[in-house]
Structure formats: C-alpha cells, structure tokens
Write a protein that holds these residues in place. Structure first.
Motif, PDB file in Angstrom:
ATOM      1  N   ILE A 160      14.464  98.917  49.796  1.00 56.31           N
ATOM      2  CA  ILE A 160      14.275  98.120  51.197  1.00 56.31           C
ATOM      3  C   ILE A 160      14.187  96.632  50.968  1.00 56.31           C
ATOM      4  CG2 ILE A 160      13.340 100.275  52.318  1.00 56.31           C
ATOM      5  CD1 ILE A 160      10.512  99.283  51.952  1.00 56.31           C
ATOM      6  N   GLY A 161      14.030  95.982  51.679  1.00 55.91           N
ATOM      7  CA  GLY A 161      13.939  94.330  51.905  1.00 55.91           C
ATOM      8  C   GLY A 161      12.608  94.028  50.974  1.00 55.91           C
ATOM      9  N   VAL A 162      12.614  93.014  50.358  1.00 56.90           N
ATOM     10  CA  VAL A 162      11.700  92.461  49.712  1.00 56.90           C
ATOM     11  C   VAL A 162      10.312  92.315  50.402  1.00 56.90           C
ATOM     12  CG1 VAL A 162      12.113  90.012  49.839  1.00 56.90           C
ATOM     13  CG2 VAL A 162      11.083  90.883  47.664  1.00 56.90           C
ATOM     14  N   ALA A 163      10.168  91.725  51.315  1.00 58.68           N
ATOM     15  CA  ALA A 163       8.997  91.658  52.427  1.00 58.68           C
ATOM     16  C   ALA A 163       8.384  93.098  52.449  1.00 58.68           C
ATOM     17  CB  ALA A 163       9.309  91.065  53.587  1.00 58.68           C
ATOM     18  N   GLU A 164       9.364  94.067  52.892  1.00 63.57           N
ATOM     19  CA  GLU A 164       8.532  95.384  53.009  1.00 63.57           C
ATOM     20  C   GLU A 164       8.121  96.036  51.802  1.00 63.57           C
ATOM     21  OE1 GLU A 164      11.699  94.544  56.191  1.00 63.57           O
ATOM     22  OE2 GLU A 164      11.544  94.472  53.992  1.00 63.57           O
ATOM     23  N   ARG A 165       8.773  95.631  50.490  1.00 64.14           N
ATOM     24  CA  ARG A 165       8.346  96.182  49.147  1.00 64.14           C
ATOM     25  C   ARG A 165       7.029  95.458  49.059  1.00 64.14           C
ATOM     26  NH1 ARG A 165      13.191  96.464  44.704  1.00 64.14           N
ATOM     27  NH2 ARG A 165      13.508  98.537  44.900  1.00 64.14           N
ATOM     28  N   ALA A 166       6.947  94.399  49.173  1.00 62.68           N
ATOM     29  CA  ALA A 166       5.695  93.495  48.890  1.00 62.68           C
ATOM     30  C   ALA A 166       4.535  94.172  49.736  1.00 62.68           C
ATOM     31  CB  ALA A 166       5.866  92.067  49.130  1.00 62.68           C
ATOM     32  N   ASP A 167       4.851  94.440  51.214  1.00 70.36           N
ATOM     33  CA  ASP A 167       3.710  94.992  51.825  1.00 70.36           C
ATOM     34  C   ASP A 167       3.296  96.179  51.508  1.00 70.36           C
ATOM     35  OD1 ASP A 167       4.088  93.091  53.558  1.00 70.36           O
ATOM     36  OD2 ASP A 167       5.518  94.121  55.102  1.00 70.36           O
ATOM     37  N   ILE A 168       4.242  97.246  50.963  1.00 72.56           N
ATOM     38  CA  ILE A 168       4.128  98.396  50.176  1.00 72.56           C
ATOM     39  C   ILE A 168       2.902  98.076  49.211  1.00 72.56           C
ATOM     40  CG2 ILE A 168       4.770 100.471  48.973  1.00 72.56           C
ATOM     41  CD1 ILE A 168       7.201 100.315  50.514  1.00 72.56           C
ATOM     42  N   VAL A 169       3.244  97.325  48.067  1.00 73.32           N
ATOM     43  CA  VAL A 169       2.481  97.324  47.095  1.00 73.32           C
ATOM     44  C   VAL A 169       1.340  96.661  47.408  1.00 73.32           C
ATOM     45  CG1 VAL A 169       2.082  95.479  45.044  1.00 73.32           C
ATOM     46  CG2 VAL A 169       4.375  96.786  45.525  1.00 73.32           C
TER      47      VAL A 169
END
Length: 176
Positions: A160-169
C-alpha cells in the motif's frame, strides 16, 4: 524495551521510501549500510562491491551495522534501521555457506521486524542494484529464515502507500 526497529525486506520493496517517511515524521533513521558501502567502494577500489565480492561486502556491512548501533544508542526515541546487522549476517551466511546469523543473537533489536515483501510493480534496477527481481525474492526468503532463527516476530507490510505503511508501523509500536 529495545528502541531499535528494523525495516527489512527484499531490494526494491519500498524500505527506503518508508524510512524517508518515518524520518519526515521526526523519527530517528539509520541509512542502509549497503548503499553507503557501494558509494564508498565506487569511489575507491571497488573490491567489496556486492557483485564483485559478496562476502567482503557483507563483512563491511556487519562492521558498519555494529557501528550504527553504537551511534544509535546515543539518540533518544525509536530508531529505525534500513536493513542492518541481521540482513548483513544473512548475506554473509549466504555468500560463505557458513552459519553466521546466530553469532549476532545477543545484538537484539525490537522484537517485531517490519518487512517489505517482493513487489514487482515498484521494483527497479539502478547502478547500485544490479540483481534481478528473482534474486530479490530469494533474498526475502533468506531474511524470513534469518529472523525466524533469531526468534523475531515478522510483520509483513502490505503493498500500500508509504503513508499507510508508516501508520501501520507506528501503530504497532504504540500498542507495545
């Protein structure tokens, strides 16, 4: 609690982009040893380039990763590593066919490893990344084995998009 978080995965899976996003959000980030070594080697003798001498490259990456950990200990908050020690040890193990990963079991990171899976749609070669997508997939599988050997929990990040990946982490870290 260990503040050192590994973002790992195969080449071209979006790790560095994710690390840039975490840095943009104010978190400590340690750049990938491999890219730094390639730059140094291209400016020097070139003896330890991954496509010239994989074992020499991996040994340099291990040494750099240990120095990175030492420097990161001086910083506060979560520190995100773009690859690092375990990735380098797995590369050396692959290059030499000798068990190496277990030698670094005492150098613990945060118990969850965030890993980017192979993602053909975003994979590109460049001057520093000369291996094929199939090589990247094999690298990913070796990394999964290395992290399991050291008893880490591996969270595979969705494509998925980078912002969403960062949110998950960051959400996973808030829950600990």
């Amino acid at each position: 609690m260990n503040r050192f978080v590994i973002i790992s995965g195969c080449s071209g899976g979006g790790k560095s982009t994710l690390l840039s996003e975490l840095d943009r959000r104010g978190h400590g980030v340690v750049e990938e040893p491999g890219r730094r070594i390639v730059a140094e080697e291209l400016a020097g003798t070139g003896d330890a380039l991954p496509w010239v001498d994989t074992a020499a490259f991996a040994r340099r990456a291990i040494a750099m990763s240990l120095r990175d950990r030492e420097e990161a200990a001086k910083r506060r908050g979560w520190i995100f590593f773009d690859r690092g020690l375990i990735d380098a040890a797995a590369a050396l193990e692959y290059a030499t066919r000798t068990p190496v990963v277990v030698n670094y079991a005492a150098e613990r990171f945060f118990r969850r490893i965030f890993i980017t899976p192979p993602w053909r749609e975003i994979y590109v070669n460049d001057a520093d990344r000369r291996h094929t997508f199939q090589d990247a997939v094999a690298e990913y599988e070796r990394l999964l084995t290395a992290f399991a050997t050291l008893d880490y929990t591996v969270d595979v990040l969705p494509k998925i998009g980078v912002a969403e990946r960062a949110d998950i982490v960051l959400e996973h870290l808030r829950l600990t």
